[in-house]
Design an enzyme around this catalytic site. Sequence first.
Site, PDB file in Angstrom:
ATOM      1  N   CYS A 116      31.370  -9.641  -7.033  1.00 14.29           N
ATOM      2  CA  CYS A 116      31.667 -10.772  -6.153  1.00 14.29           C
ATOM      3  C   CYS A 116      31.074 -10.588  -4.769  1.00 14.29           C
ATOM      4  O   CYS A 116      30.643 -11.550  -4.133  1.00 14.29           O
ATOM      5  CB  CYS A 116      33.183 -10.967  -6.048  1.00 14.29           C
ATOM      6  N   CYS A 169      17.742  -7.632   4.724  1.00 10.42           N
ATOM      7  CA  CYS A 169      18.622  -8.437   3.878  1.00 10.42           C
ATOM      8  C   CYS A 169      20.044  -8.266   4.401  1.00 10.42           C
ATOM      9  O   CYS A 169      20.241  -7.907   5.562  1.00 10.42           O
ATOM     10  CB  CYS A 169      18.500  -8.030   2.410  1.00 10.42           C
TER      11      CYS A 169
END
Length: 451
Positions: free
Chosen positions: A233, A405
Amino acid sequence: MDETDSQITCADSSVDKLSHLKRNEVKSCPLPELHGADEMLPELNKSCLTNPDILRYSRQLVLPDLGVQGQLKLSKASVLVIGCGGLGCPVAQYLAASGIGRLGLLDYDVVEMSNLHRQVLHGENRLGMSKSVSVAKTLRKLNSAVVYLPYHISLNPENALQIIQQYDIIADCSDNVPTRYLVNDTCVLAGKPLVSASALRWEGQLTVYNYHQGPCYRCLFPKPPPSETVTNCADGGVLGIVPGIIGSLQALEVLKIASGMAPSYSGVLLMFDALEGRFRNIKIRGKKNDCAACSNPSETAILQDYEAFCGSSASDKCRMLRLLSRDERLSVEEYKRLLDDHVPHILMDVRPQPEVDICRLPHSIHIPLKGLEEKNEKWVSFLRTKIAELITAGNRTEKTVITICKLGNDSQIAVKILQDLFGKEDLFIAKDVQGGLMAWAENIDPMFPRY
């Protein structure tokens, strides 16, 4: 209620309470001590429903498939919920509301702000609190007659059997592959049914393992997937209501087993697609005769190193890859100095577009990792144009591309791809920012959004 009352042979004006806890209250410290293999939890011997029980559970007592005897079975059942997050919260909530006798709540983690959109038993006032304690504290206000045992620990090969063997049914609400193998193998050894679920992005899955002659997790997955292909998740995201839906169905399967009914999903995989609003049932293969776990449970290697076996951490936290050497990486402090010194370079943000829409460094260009992996001509051409502009503007021949990122994983993959694409060109340098934008927010700019 007359028909139900006639089935009750005795009544008691009081409800069962934990001797060491006050009504509607849970202690956050100390946490319950773990019971060893020889220190079994006391048996739940409830012989009849009390008047408060009848009133509380009246709407399900009148169901012919449950009735008084089914409710009594629930009150004498003990369930261990492994993981008190997005799945564990609805599972624990509905089990407590339905009158399960004892509820073990196991989670090593503490409540964080990013949990609250899906882990609905926690709240803003619980940030930093043990998740297992937080769930117990909330549920005691819902149903104080249930025995709650929070475990603020990590499940591991040393403690798994002594905990799991003390419960009748196990609900796996974890979010990592090593824990799933550990829980499965331990349930096989202990002879416990395992109700397992998962939720990611817009999708959820549910099945029941090790029920009667049904398959176990290893029957379906003898070997773990490559660690770099596993998404949780934290990496992939999840719509908050998806684990709520799947967790509710997971609780339903537990209640069926606990009350003496057959589960719906032993040997069947339920798949839920929230975007399409569609449920599908898929029949899964049966028990394997040569399964490493359930073909001969006494020989199951319960003490094996599951993290080494799976090549990943037994944690739902984002994994940290190590694909580059130290010389190929920049700390956020080093990158900040590079900016301050006005060193010409290209900062390439390789996150997906939805993440870039959340936040970005203003001087970065955006080329998604997927575009690089596919060697998409649009993105490769765009990068070549930016490199040419860099050389012209800086009157330099050195071509420095720095990737970034969220956490410093995809940026490493991007560097490897850039080295493959441009590595043979003179004076081409590719590096990444270690720790990514979240490290930037932590160490450089506290006002930068965290997600």
